[in-house]
Design a protein around this motif. Sequence first.
Motif, PDB file in Angstrom:
ATOM      1  N   GLY A  10       0.825  -1.211   0.000  1.00 22.90           N
ATOM      2  CA  GLY A  10       0.000   0.000   0.000  1.00 22.90           C
ATOM      3  C   GLY A  10       0.855   1.255   0.000  1.00 22.90           C
ATOM      4  N   ILE A  11       1.915   1.263   0.788  1.00 24.49           N
ATOM      5  CA  ILE A  11       2.827   2.412   0.810  1.00 24.49           C
ATOM      6  C   ILE A  11       3.481   2.571  -0.557  1.00 24.49           C
ATOM      7  CG2 ILE A  11       4.997   3.267   1.798  1.00 24.49           C
ATOM      8  CD1 ILE A  11       4.029   1.998   4.493  1.00 24.49           C
ATOM      9  N   ALA A  12       3.845   1.465  -1.195  1.00 25.28           N
ATOM     10  CA  ALA A  12       4.433   1.523  -2.542  1.00 25.28           C
ATOM     11  C   ALA A  12       3.432   2.100  -3.540  1.00 25.28           C
ATOM     12  CB  ALA A  12       4.888   0.135  -2.974  1.00 25.28           C
ATOM     13  N   SER A  36       6.196   8.897   9.838  1.00 35.34           N
ATOM     14  CA  SER A  36       5.983   7.584  10.457  1.00 35.34           C
ATOM     15  C   SER A  36       4.530   7.201  10.266  1.00 35.34           C
ATOM     16  CB  SER A  36       6.295   7.616  11.958  1.00 35.34           C
ATOM     17  OG  SER A  36       7.670   7.640  12.178  1.00 35.34           O
ATOM     18  N   VAL A  37       4.320   5.985   9.823  1.00 36.26           N
ATOM     19  CA  VAL A  37       2.979   5.433   9.704  1.00 36.26           C
ATOM     20  C   VAL A  37       2.856   4.371  10.796  1.00 36.26           C
ATOM     21  CG1 VAL A  37       1.320   4.226   8.245  1.00 36.26           C
ATOM     22  CG2 VAL A  37       2.916   5.873   7.229  1.00 36.26           C
ATOM     23  N   VAL A  38       2.039   4.669  11.798  1.00 35.97           N
ATOM     24  CA  VAL A  38       1.827   3.766  12.926  1.00 35.97           C
ATOM     25  C   VAL A  38       0.593   2.924  12.604  1.00 35.97           C
ATOM     26  CG1 VAL A  38       1.356   3.621  15.394  1.00 35.97           C
ATOM     27  CG2 VAL A  38       2.792   5.480  14.498  1.00 35.97           C
ATOM     28  N   VAL A  39       0.750   1.606  12.708  1.00 37.48           N
ATOM     29  CA  VAL A  39      -0.339   0.677  12.409  1.00 37.48           C
ATOM     30  C   VAL A  39      -0.690  -0.050  13.711  1.00 37.48           C
ATOM     31  CG1 VAL A  39      -1.109  -1.193  10.897  1.00 37.48           C
ATOM     32  CG2 VAL A  39       0.610   0.446  10.084  1.00 37.48           C
ATOM     33  N   ASP A  47       8.744   3.859   9.014  1.00 42.69           N
ATOM     34  CA  ASP A  47       9.404   5.165   8.986  1.00 42.69           C
ATOM     35  C   ASP A  47       9.928   5.406   7.575  1.00 42.69           C
ATOM     36  OD1 ASP A  47       9.076   5.683  11.745  1.00 42.69           O
ATOM     37  OD2 ASP A  47      10.829   4.457  12.206  1.00 42.69           O
ATOM     38  N   MET A  48       9.827   6.651   7.119  1.00 41.24           N
ATOM     39  CA  MET A  48      10.269   6.997   5.770  1.00 41.24           C
ATOM     40  C   MET A  48      10.481   8.499   5.676  1.00 41.24           C
ATOM     41  SD  MET A  48       6.511   6.285   4.177  1.00 41.24           S
ATOM     42  CE  MET A  48       6.196   5.087   5.443  1.00 41.24           C
ATOM     43  N   ARG A  49      10.951   8.930   4.525  1.00 40.53           N
ATOM     44  CA  ARG A  49      11.075  10.353   4.236  1.00 40.53           C
ATOM     45  C   ARG A  49      10.236  10.640   3.001  1.00 40.53           C
ATOM     46  NH1 ARG A  49      13.609  13.210   7.415  1.00 40.53           N
ATOM     47  NH2 ARG A  49      13.837  14.944   5.993  1.00 40.53           N
ATOM     48  N   LEU A  50       9.507  11.736   3.054  1.00 43.94           N
ATOM     49  CA  LEU A  50       8.754  12.224   1.902  1.00 43.94           C
ATOM     50  C   LEU A  50       9.623  13.270   1.233  1.00 43.94           C
ATOM     51  CD1 LEU A  50       6.191  12.546   0.167  1.00 43.94           C
ATOM     52  CD2 LEU A  50       5.397  14.211   1.858  1.00 43.94           C
ATOM     53  N   THR A  51       9.953  13.035  -0.025  1.00 45.71           N
ATOM     54  CA  THR A  51      10.786  13.970  -0.788  1.00 45.71           C
ATOM     55  C   THR A  51      10.146  14.207  -2.152  1.00 45.71           C
ATOM     56  OG1 THR A  51      12.138  12.310  -1.913  1.00 45.71           O
ATOM     57  CG2 THR A  51      12.843  12.953   0.309  1.00 45.71           C
ATOM     58  N   VAL A  52      10.729  15.078  -2.927  1.00 40.44           N
ATOM     59  CA  VAL A  52      10.260  15.311  -4.295  1.00 40.44           C
ATOM     60  C   VAL A  52      10.390  14.030  -5.119  1.00 40.44           C
ATOM     61  CG1 VAL A  52      10.703  16.656  -6.390  1.00 40.44           C
ATOM     62  CG2 VAL A  52      10.785  17.761  -4.169  1.00 40.44           C
ATOM     63  N   GLU A  53      11.314  13.173  -4.745  1.00 40.87           N
ATOM     64  CA  GLU A  53      11.494  11.887  -5.422  1.00 40.87           C
ATOM     65  C   GLU A  53      10.568  10.806  -4.861  1.00 40.87           C
ATOM     66  OE1 GLU A  53      14.341  13.624  -4.276  1.00 40.87           O
ATOM     67  OE2 GLU A  53      14.526  14.528  -6.254  1.00 40.87           O
ATOM     68  N   GLY A  54       9.615  11.180  -4.039  1.00 42.98           N
ATOM     69  CA  GLY A  54       8.644  10.234  -3.489  1.00 42.98           C
ATOM     70  C   GLY A  54       8.987   9.815  -2.069  1.00 42.98           C
ATOM     71  N   LEU A  55       8.455   8.677  -1.672  1.00 46.79           N
ATOM     72  CA  LEU A  55       8.719   8.123  -0.345  1.00 46.79           C
ATOM     73  C   LEU A  55      10.005   7.307  -0.429  1.00 46.79           C
ATOM     74  CD1 LEU A  55       5.091   6.960   0.463  1.00 46.79           C
ATOM     75  CD2 LEU A  55       6.278   8.957   1.407  1.00 46.79           C
ATOM     76  N   PRO A  70       8.898  12.075  14.374  1.00 48.23           N
ATOM     77  CA  PRO A  70       8.751  12.445  12.962  1.00 48.23           C
ATOM     78  C   PRO A  70       8.050  13.792  12.823  1.00 48.23           C
ATOM     79  CG  PRO A  70       7.052  10.911  13.564  1.00 48.23           C
ATOM     80  CD  PRO A  70       7.948  11.055  14.774  1.00 48.23           C
ATOM     81  N   GLN A  71       8.245  14.419  11.681  1.00 53.61           N
ATOM     82  CA  GLN A  71       7.545  15.672  11.411  1.00 53.61           C
ATOM     83  C   GLN A  71       6.083  15.426  11.063  1.00 53.61           C
ATOM     84  OE1 GLN A  71      10.675  16.528   8.618  1.00 53.61           O
ATOM     85  NE2 GLN A  71      11.111  18.459   9.655  1.00 53.61           N
TER      86      GLN A  71
END
Length: 116
Positions: A10-12, A36-39, A47-55, A70-71
């Motif tokens: 789903g994240i992909a 951070s996506v807490v489930v 945990d990930m980074r959101l950038t112009v190049e995506g996640l 996380p922000q």
Amino acid sequence: MSSIDACLAGIAKVNERILAKPEEDRRKHIRERSVSVVVPDLPAVFDMRLTVEGLVDIVQRPRGGPEARPQVRITVDSGDLVDLAEGRLDPGQALLRRRIRLDASMGDMLRLRKFL
């Protein structure tokens, strides 16, 4: 309840939607942020980074372990995460019905709405 693999898929899929937007739009609306996506129904946090190049730099870790603040923190059950990614659940309705919780600054929330 969905599996950890279904959540990663789903994240992909969300990442694909982000990257499908024109780069000019991504540069206009995306500011690099830690996410951070807490489930809660799974023993996992993504945990990930959101950038112009995506996640990017997506890492799964066990819930309850040490974490940096996380922000942007998104709390969502696994089934709702998959439904959001597949387009079966509207993000605005999910927020209103409290099926998703978003902890972020007002500016980040306004920017993110363009991509959810």
